[in-house]
Motif scaffolding. Structure first.
Motif, mmCIF file in Angstrom:
data_model
loop_
_atom_site.group_PDB
_atom_site.id
_atom_site.type_symbol
_atom_site.label_atom_id
_atom_site.label_comp_id
_atom_site.label_asym_id
_atom_site.label_seq_id
_atom_site.Cartn_x
_atom_site.Cartn_y
_atom_site.Cartn_z
ATOM 1 N N ASP A 52 0.928 -1.310 -0.048
ATOM 2 C CA ASP A 52 0.271 -0.525 0.115
ATOM 3 C C ASP A 52 0.938 1.196 0.311
ATOM 4 O OD1 ASP A 52 -2.056 2.215 0.574
ATOM 5 O OD2 ASP A 52 -2.969 0.942 1.899
ATOM 6 N N PRO A 53 0.500 2.075 -0.851
ATOM 7 C CA PRO A 53 1.429 3.026 -0.881
ATOM 8 C C PRO A 53 1.525 4.240 0.603
ATOM 9 C CG PRO A 53 0.010 3.502 -3.175
ATOM 10 C CD PRO A 53 -0.180 1.739 -2.033
ATOM 11 N N ASN A 54 -0.207 3.663 1.075
ATOM 12 C CA ASN A 54 0.380 4.946 2.257
ATOM 13 C C ASN A 54 0.962 4.059 3.130
ATOM 14 O OD1 ASN A 54 -2.020 6.114 1.804
ATOM 15 N ND2 ASN A 54 -3.447 4.800 2.028
ATOM 16 N N ASP A 55 1.822 3.102 3.347
ATOM 17 C CA ASP A 55 3.095 2.732 4.527
ATOM 18 C C ASP A 55 4.598 3.074 3.615
ATOM 19 O OD1 ASP A 55 0.678 1.523 5.575
ATOM 20 O OD2 ASP A 55 0.834 -0.224 4.185
ATOM 21 N N PHE A 56 4.659 3.344 2.711
ATOM 22 C CA PHE A 56 5.054 3.514 1.881
ATOM 23 C C PHE A 56 6.736 4.613 2.815
ATOM 24 C CE2 PHE A 56 4.576 2.907 -3.092
ATOM 25 C CZ PHE A 56 3.940 1.039 -2.773
ATOM 26 N N VAL A 57 7.673 4.499 3.204
ATOM 27 C CA VAL A 57 8.274 5.842 3.666
ATOM 28 C C VAL A 57 9.173 6.564 2.411
ATOM 29 C CG1 VAL A 57 10.427 6.585 3.888
ATOM 30 C CG2 VAL A 57 9.637 4.442 5.106
ATOM 31 N N LEU A 174 20.703 3.970 5.201
ATOM 32 C CA LEU A 174 20.653 3.705 6.593
ATOM 33 C C LEU A 174 20.386 4.292 7.700
ATOM 34 C CD1 LEU A 174 24.333 1.485 5.736
ATOM 35 C CD2 LEU A 174 22.068 0.395 6.177
ATOM 36 N N LYS A 175 20.104 5.483 7.995
ATOM 37 C CA LYS A 175 19.978 6.316 9.056
ATOM 38 C C LYS A 175 18.644 6.520 9.063
ATOM 39 C CE LYS A 175 20.499 9.765 12.153
ATOM 40 N NZ LYS A 175 21.181 9.387 13.717
ATOM 41 N N ILE A 176 18.155 6.872 7.872
ATOM 42 C CA ILE A 176 16.485 7.105 7.558
ATOM 43 C C ILE A 176 15.820 5.379 8.268
ATOM 44 C CG2 ILE A 176 14.215 5.940 5.868
ATOM 45 C CD1 ILE A 176 16.182 8.258 3.947
ATOM 46 N N LEU A 177 16.346 4.472 8.482
ATOM 47 C CA LEU A 177 15.663 3.241 8.839
ATOM 48 C C LEU A 177 15.854 3.145 10.462
ATOM 49 C CD1 LEU A 177 16.776 0.069 6.426
ATOM 50 C CD2 LEU A 177 14.211 1.579 6.337
ATOM 51 N N THR A 178 16.534 4.547 10.860
ATOM 52 C CA THR A 178 16.388 4.502 12.621
ATOM 53 C C THR A 178 15.827 5.445 12.966
ATOM 54 O OG1 THR A 178 18.130 5.546 12.157
ATOM 55 C CG2 THR A 178 19.015 3.650 12.171
ATOM 56 N N LEU A 179 15.089 6.852 12.148
ATOM 57 C CA LEU A 179 14.571 7.419 12.319
ATOM 58 C C LEU A 179 13.246 7.106 12.517
ATOM 59 C CD1 LEU A 179 17.080 10.144 11.102
ATOM 60 C CD2 LEU A 179 16.957 10.099 13.207
ATOM 61 N N PRO A 180 12.744 8.211 13.398
ATOM 62 C CA PRO A 180 10.519 8.447 13.448
ATOM 63 C C PRO A 180 10.208 8.655 11.945
ATOM 64 C CG PRO A 180 11.144 8.905 15.731
ATOM 65 C CD PRO A 180 12.775 9.199 14.757
ATOM 66 N N TYR A 181 9.052 7.966 11.577
ATOM 67 C CA TYR A 181 7.985 8.183 10.413
ATOM 68 C C TYR A 181 7.230 8.309 10.246
ATOM 69 C CZ TYR A 181 6.623 8.820 5.002
ATOM 70 O OH TYR A 181 6.774 8.695 4.215
ATOM 71 N N MET A 182 6.372 9.453 10.515
ATOM 72 C CA MET A 182 5.400 9.480 10.985
ATOM 73 C C MET A 182 4.413 9.597 9.401
ATOM 74 S SD MET A 182 5.123 11.601 14.591
ATOM 75 C CE MET A 182 6.291 10.434 15.805
ATOM 76 N N PRO A 183 3.805 8.978 8.295
ATOM 77 C CA PRO A 183 3.262 9.724 7.362
ATOM 78 C C PRO A 183 2.103 10.247 7.347
ATOM 79 C CG PRO A 183 3.586 6.892 7.496
ATOM 80 C CD PRO A 183 4.006 7.508 8.830
ATOM 81 N N PRO A 184 1.299 10.755 7.140
ATOM 82 C CA PRO A 184 -0.052 12.172 6.775
ATOM 83 C C PRO A 184 -0.757 10.805 7.717
ATOM 84 C CG PRO A 184 1.080 12.488 4.619
ATOM 85 C CD PRO A 184 2.116 11.058 5.596
ATOM 86 N N ASN A 185 -1.470 10.891 8.298
ATOM 87 C CA ASN A 185 -2.726 10.789 9.454
ATOM 88 C C ASN A 185 -2.345 9.177 9.896
ATOM 89 O OD1 ASN A 185 -4.676 12.930 7.885
ATOM 90 N ND2 ASN A 185 -4.079 11.222 6.027
ATOM 91 N N GLN A 186 -1.024 9.146 9.979
ATOM 92 C CA GLN A 186 -0.767 7.933 10.817
ATOM 93 C C GLN A 186 0.228 7.971 12.092
ATOM 94 O OE1 GLN A 186 0.967 4.436 8.424
ATOM 95 N NE2 GLN A 186 -0.427 4.381 6.688
#
Length: 253
Positions: A52-57, A174-186
Motif C-alpha cells: 500500500d502506498p500509504n505504508d511507503f516511506v 541506513l539513517k532513515i531506517l533508524t528515525l521515526p517516520y510518521m506518514p500523513p494521518n498515521q
C-alpha cells in the motif's frame, strides 16, 4: 575521503530527525547537479506488489503535482527505473531508458511513464537501489538532474564523484531506517504510543490500565484509535507497523 566529506557524513549520522536529514541530503545532492530527489522504502513487498502506498516511506522535493500523478495515480508501478531497482542493487544511469526505448523493450504503460517524466523535465539522472536482507523490504532513490542537463554530463559527473554519491545515499538510507517516520494521518498520540508499547511488552489491557492509571475502557479506546491511525485491523498489526516506523520506544516522537 576528504576531511570535508568526513565531517558531512558525521553530521548525517547525528541528524536527529528525518526532516533535518532530508534537508541536508537534498542540499548536498544539489551540489552535484541533482536538484530533485525521490526516496522510497517499503517493508511490504510481495511478488506482485510494492504494498500500500500509504505504508511507503516516501521523501521527496519534487513538486506536489508531480507526486500526485507519479505516486497518486500509480505511475510508479510501471516506471522502468522502479522495475530496475526492484531487480537490482547499486547505481544505474538513466541512459538505459534511451536504450530500452530504441530497442522497443518498453511496454506501452512504461512508455507512458517515460513520456510523463519528459513533460516534467525528469529526463536525466541516476537511480540507486539499496541492498536489503529481507525479501519483504526494498529501498531506492531517484536522483534527477536539473532541467536541461544532458545525460552525458550527468554520467561525466558520476564518473568523477559516483562512489562518494553512492556512499552518501547508502548512509542516508541506513539513517532513515533508524528515525521515526510518521506518514500523513498515521501518527500516534503520546497515549496511543504508550499503550502500544505496553502491548508490545506483553501486557494485558488490565495491566496497561493499572500501569497508566486509566480505566480499561480508556485503554481500549487508545488502542482502537491507534489501530485506526495505523489503518490496520488488529492491535498486533498496529504494534508491528508502529515499530517499523520507529514510532515506539523513542525518546522524542
Amino acid at each position: 575521503m576528504t576531511p570535508e566529506l568526513r565531517t558531512y557524513l558525521t553530521d548525517l549520522t547525528n541528524a536527529p530527525t528525518i526532516e533535518i536529514l532530508w534537508a541536508m541530503h537534498c542540499e548536498r545532492m544539489a551540489d552535484y547537479g541533482f536538484d530533485r530527489l525521490l526516496y522510497g522504502f517499503t517493508r511490504f513487498l510481495t511478488l506482485t506488489s510494492l504494498g500500500d502506498p500509504n505504508d511507503f516511506v516516501l521523501l521527496t522535493n519534487h513538486s506536489q503535482s508531480y507526486m500526485d500523478t507519479f505516486i497518486g495515480e500509480g505511475l510508479y508501478a510501471q516506471a522502468p527505473m522502479v522495475t530496475w531497482a526492484l531487480e537490482n542493487e547499486g547505481a544505474c544511469s538513466w541512459r538505459v531508458l534511451a536504450q530500452l526505448m530504441d530497442q522497443g523493450r518498453l511496454s506501452p504503460a512504461a512508455r507512458r511513464v517515460v513520456e510523463f517524466n519528459l513533460r516534467q523535465h525528469v529526463t536525466a539522472g541516476y537511480s540507486v537501489s539499496f541492498k536489503s536482507i529481507s525479501s519483504r523490504a526494498k529501498g531506492a532513490i531517484a536522483l534527477t538532474a536539473r532541467a536541461g542537463t544532458d545525460q552525458a554530463d550527468v554520467d561525466a559527473t558520476w564518473d568523477q564523484h559516483g562512489n562518494d554519491i553512492v556512499l552518501m545515499n547508502n548512509l542516508v538510507h541506513l539513517k532513515i531506517l533508524t528515525l521515526p517516520y510518521m506518514p500523513p494521518n498515521q501518527s500516534l498520540t503520546r497515549r496511543q504510543r504508550e499503550a502500544l508499547e505496553w502491548v508490545g511488552d506483553g501486557k494485558t489491557t488490565q495491566d496497561i490500565a493499572q500501569i497508566m492509571g486509566l480505566t480499561q475502557g480508556t485503554i481500549e479506546k487508545h488502542l482502537r484509535l491507534a489501530r485506526e491511525a495505523m489503518n490496520v485491523d488488529t492491535t498486533a498489526q498496529a504494534v508491528m507497523k508502529a515499530a517499523f516506523q520507529n514510532q515506539m520506544f523513542v525518546l522524542e516522537a
